[in-house]
Design a protein around this motif. Sequence first.
Motif, PDB file in Angstrom:
ATOM      1  N   GLU A 189     -68.852 -12.549 -21.126  1.00 18.31           N
ATOM      2  CA  GLU A 189     -68.466 -10.709 -21.003  1.00 18.31           C
ATOM      3  C   GLU A 189     -67.293 -10.531 -20.244  1.00 18.31           C
ATOM      4  O   GLU A 189     -66.329 -10.195 -20.564  1.00 18.31           O
ATOM      5  CB  GLU A 189     -69.252 -10.408 -19.935  1.00 18.31           C
ATOM      6  CG  GLU A 189     -70.478 -10.388 -20.689  1.00 18.31           C
ATOM      7  CD  GLU A 189     -72.095 -10.674 -20.057  1.00 18.31           C
ATOM      8  OE1 GLU A 189     -73.674 -10.376 -20.560  1.00 18.31           O
ATOM      9  OE2 GLU A 189     -71.728 -10.082 -18.844  1.00 18.31           O
ATOM     10  N   GLN A 190     -66.525 -11.602 -19.323  1.00 17.65           N
ATOM     11  CA  GLN A 190     -65.179 -10.935 -18.761  1.00 17.65           C
ATOM     12  C   GLN A 190     -64.173 -10.990 -19.989  1.00 17.65           C
ATOM     13  O   GLN A 190     -62.955 -10.572 -19.738  1.00 17.65           O
ATOM     14  CB  GLN A 190     -65.243 -12.667 -17.256  1.00 17.65           C
ATOM     15  CG  GLN A 190     -65.576 -11.790 -16.575  1.00 17.65           C
ATOM     16  CD  GLN A 190     -65.764 -12.607 -15.010  1.00 17.65           C
ATOM     17  OE1 GLN A 190     -64.745 -13.691 -15.370  1.00 17.65           O
ATOM     18  NE2 GLN A 190     -66.543 -13.046 -14.301  1.00 17.65           N
ATOM     19  N   ASN A 191     -64.469 -11.949 -21.233  1.00 18.47           N
ATOM     20  CA  ASN A 191     -63.005 -13.015 -21.629  1.00 18.47           C
ATOM     21  C   ASN A 191     -63.252 -11.533 -22.189  1.00 18.47           C
ATOM     22  O   ASN A 191     -62.113 -11.270 -22.982  1.00 18.47           O
ATOM     23  CB  ASN A 191     -63.372 -14.116 -22.600  1.00 18.47           C
ATOM     24  CG  ASN A 191     -63.217 -15.119 -21.595  1.00 18.47           C
ATOM     25  OD1 ASN A 191     -62.277 -15.236 -20.785  1.00 18.47           O
ATOM     26  ND2 ASN A 191     -64.161 -16.232 -21.817  1.00 18.47           N
ATOM     27  N   ILE A 192     -63.933 -10.859 -23.008  1.00 19.21           N
ATOM     28  CA  ILE A 192     -64.325  -9.904 -23.923  1.00 19.21           C
ATOM     29  C   ILE A 192     -63.520  -8.410 -23.249  1.00 19.21           C
ATOM     30  O   ILE A 192     -62.659  -8.240 -24.383  1.00 19.21           O
ATOM     31  CB  ILE A 192     -66.334  -9.603 -24.314  1.00 19.21           C
ATOM     32  CG1 ILE A 192     -66.526 -10.381 -25.286  1.00 19.21           C
ATOM     33  CG2 ILE A 192     -66.062  -7.653 -25.688  1.00 19.21           C
ATOM     34  CD1 ILE A 192     -68.030 -10.548 -25.106  1.00 19.21           C
ATOM     35  N   GLY A 193     -64.161  -8.670 -21.806  1.00 18.48           N
ATOM     36  CA  GLY A 193     -63.660  -7.314 -21.452  1.00 18.48           C
ATOM     37  C   GLY A 193     -61.933  -7.036 -21.515  1.00 18.48           C
ATOM     38  O   GLY A 193     -60.987  -6.054 -21.238  1.00 18.48           O
ATOM     39  N   ARG A 194     -61.567  -8.595 -21.323  1.00 22.32           N
ATOM     40  CA  ARG A 194     -59.940  -8.706 -21.117  1.00 22.32           C
ATOM     41  C   ARG A 194     -59.474  -8.994 -22.642  1.00 22.32           C
ATOM     42  O   ARG A 194     -58.004  -8.518 -22.074  1.00 22.32           O
ATOM     43  CB  ARG A 194     -59.205 -10.186 -20.483  1.00 22.32           C
ATOM     44  CG  ARG A 194     -59.732 -10.982 -18.537  1.00 22.32           C
ATOM     45  CD  ARG A 194     -59.166 -11.770 -18.944  1.00 22.32           C
ATOM     46  NE  ARG A 194     -60.017 -13.145 -19.128  1.00 22.32           N
ATOM     47  CZ  ARG A 194     -60.824 -13.712 -18.172  1.00 22.32           C
ATOM     48  NH1 ARG A 194     -61.286 -12.972 -16.768  1.00 22.32           N
ATOM     49  NH2 ARG A 194     -61.967 -14.346 -18.289  1.00 22.32           N
ATOM     50  N   HIS A 195     -60.336  -9.019 -23.417  1.00 23.65           N
ATOM     51  CA  HIS A 195     -59.449  -8.887 -24.556  1.00 23.65           C
ATOM     52  C   HIS A 195     -59.350  -7.500 -25.024  1.00 23.65           C
ATOM     53  O   HIS A 195     -58.327  -7.119 -25.166  1.00 23.65           O
ATOM     54  CB  HIS A 195     -60.546  -9.267 -25.767  1.00 23.65           C
ATOM     55  CG  HIS A 195     -60.509 -11.587 -26.101  1.00 23.65           C
ATOM     56  ND1 HIS A 195     -59.810 -11.532 -25.880  1.00 23.65           N
ATOM     57  CD2 HIS A 195     -61.226 -12.019 -26.387  1.00 23.65           C
ATOM     58  CE1 HIS A 195     -59.240 -13.183 -26.113  1.00 23.65           C
ATOM     59  NE2 HIS A 195     -60.486 -13.379 -26.019  1.00 23.65           N
ATOM     60  N   ILE A 196     -60.779  -6.922 -24.373  1.00 23.61           N
ATOM     61  CA  ILE A 196     -60.304  -5.528 -24.914  1.00 23.61           C
ATOM     62  C   ILE A 196     -59.508  -4.655 -23.729  1.00 23.61           C
ATOM     63  O   ILE A 196     -58.137  -3.902 -24.530  1.00 23.61           O
ATOM     64  CB  ILE A 196     -61.626  -4.441 -25.056  1.00 23.61           C
ATOM     65  CG1 ILE A 196     -62.692  -4.895 -25.773  1.00 23.61           C
ATOM     66  CG2 ILE A 196     -61.187  -2.878 -24.911  1.00 23.61           C
ATOM     67  CD1 ILE A 196     -64.043  -4.971 -25.413  1.00 23.61           C
ATOM     68  N   SER A 198     -56.427  -5.533 -23.364  1.00 28.43           N
ATOM     69  CA  SER A 198     -55.353  -6.269 -23.851  1.00 28.43           C
ATOM     70  C   SER A 198     -54.744  -4.928 -25.301  1.00 28.43           C
ATOM     71  O   SER A 198     -53.699  -5.443 -25.137  1.00 28.43           O
ATOM     72  CB  SER A 198     -55.862  -7.399 -24.394  1.00 28.43           C
ATOM     73  OG  SER A 198     -56.038  -8.007 -25.678  1.00 28.43           O
ATOM     74  N   ILE A 199     -55.461  -4.385 -25.421  1.00 26.92           N
ATOM     75  CA  ILE A 199     -55.339  -3.382 -26.528  1.00 26.92           C
ATOM     76  C   ILE A 199     -55.387  -1.882 -26.288  1.00 26.92           C
ATOM     77  O   ILE A 199     -55.297  -1.162 -27.249  1.00 26.92           O
ATOM     78  CB  ILE A 199     -56.073  -3.720 -27.475  1.00 26.92           C
ATOM     79  CG1 ILE A 199     -57.689  -3.656 -27.475  1.00 26.92           C
ATOM     80  CG2 ILE A 199     -55.683  -5.314 -28.422  1.00 26.92           C
ATOM     81  CD1 ILE A 199     -57.971  -3.508 -29.105  1.00 26.92           C
ATOM     82  N   VAL A 200     -56.060  -2.066 -24.796  1.00 30.49           N
ATOM     83  CA  VAL A 200     -55.660  -0.725 -24.433  1.00 30.49           C
ATOM     84  C   VAL A 200     -54.441   0.042 -23.847  1.00 30.49           C
ATOM     85  O   VAL A 200     -53.783  -0.726 -23.163  1.00 30.49           O
ATOM     86  CB  VAL A 200     -57.008  -0.234 -23.686  1.00 30.49           C
ATOM     87  CG1 VAL A 200     -56.713   0.910 -22.707  1.00 30.49           C
ATOM     88  CG2 VAL A 200     -58.518  -0.568 -23.648  1.00 30.49           C
TER      89      VAL A 200
END
Length: 430
Positions: A189-196, A198-200
């Motif tokens: 979940e943390q990895n997904i949050g960081r990916h998102i 990065s494009i915000v």
Amino acid sequence: MGNRMLSADEAVSIIRSGDRVFLHTAAATPQRLIEAMVGRAGELRNVEIVSLHTEGDAPYVRPEYQESFRLNAFFVGKNVRKAVQEGYADAMSIFLSDVPSMFHNRILPLDIALVHVSPPDRHGYCSLGVSVDASLAAVHNAKQVIAQVNPLMPRTHGEGLLHMSKIHAMVAVNDPLPETPRHELTEIEQNIGRHIASIVEDGATLQMGIGAIPDATLAALGSHKDIGIHTEMFSDGVVDLIEKGVITGRKKKTHKEIVVASFLVGSRRLYDFVDDNPLVEMLPSDYVNDTKEIRKNPKVTAINSAIEIDMSGQVCADSIGHRHFSGVGGQMDFIRGAALSEGGKPIIALPSTTRKGESRIVPHLKPGAGVVTTRAHVHYIVTEYGIVNLHGKNLRQRAEALASIAHPDYREEICRSARDLYGQKSYCGE
């Protein structure tokens, strides 16, 4: 009856067999009134209950009450899921933006609305508090309104005011609102949050829901600037970023420097934060989720979830095969609104596998799976393995892109299925 204070049993005595009854949403679920209504199950027959997601127990869907009550749910939560799946309750596929029109246009005319409000102010106005959504339309269209009145319900700004003269029966309660604890975030979940994150972009206007992935995304936005909020709902993570100065709303075109939402679920800290806070406006869902309103803000970044996605980009978010799991909700409202916003980014985020280890990116959706976001609407897909943008890609290119962010154990299966379906064009680096 007027609006004198009654007992819950006295208040619900106006419900009759054959009535259609609306229940207030989420953290505003009027549990005392529900308990009293179910207490009359022996004398009531064929009462239709309509609601969005509700919190707490839902005794009206128990099999022993099926002659008395029948739920028609606009969104299926955990407390009614088993009943829907086993046929003791019904689910309706509908955009959240469309639910108020069910009442305004008398497609589903309401006899009774059971709601949960703050005490009246010196002018006689109660607040719908943490849930305006379709509840505002319900109280304006129901023949009779029964309200449990609670000093622990925050008075929120926006459009959720209801004058006590519109309430036919009032019941005094002093009950804490249901609270949703924060998730302990996993590494995935943390990895997904960081990916998102990065494009915000700085200055983006966010829509997100409740759960681990929204929490993980908000936790990763600490260095961003001038984020705005226009969302159907939010939880405690937004408060953290307001207090850090990350969320300012300065770049928004509508409701500048204001946090806009339709309902709230979180902790007592969240409820205290929104109480009499002009920074937060609670507005009805036919406005908040209106695509033409969403698109007015710049860089709308809509973060939504999925149960599974097929290799063409079809997003199933409301069922597991034929088994209804949740609902359409506001996903399509915001996916399309973000796509039409200048610089907007519609995002579907999900772990690559289920808890049982099955891939959530699949060659074909399960039989009976509901397509909430069509492959023509989909843009960004995010898993713990990265981000792909399907917009502008053909079906073969989409399969290759999705394989690249699927769990490694399933990438070859997706590539093989794509070759079989779309031809011998190279896939996955072959």
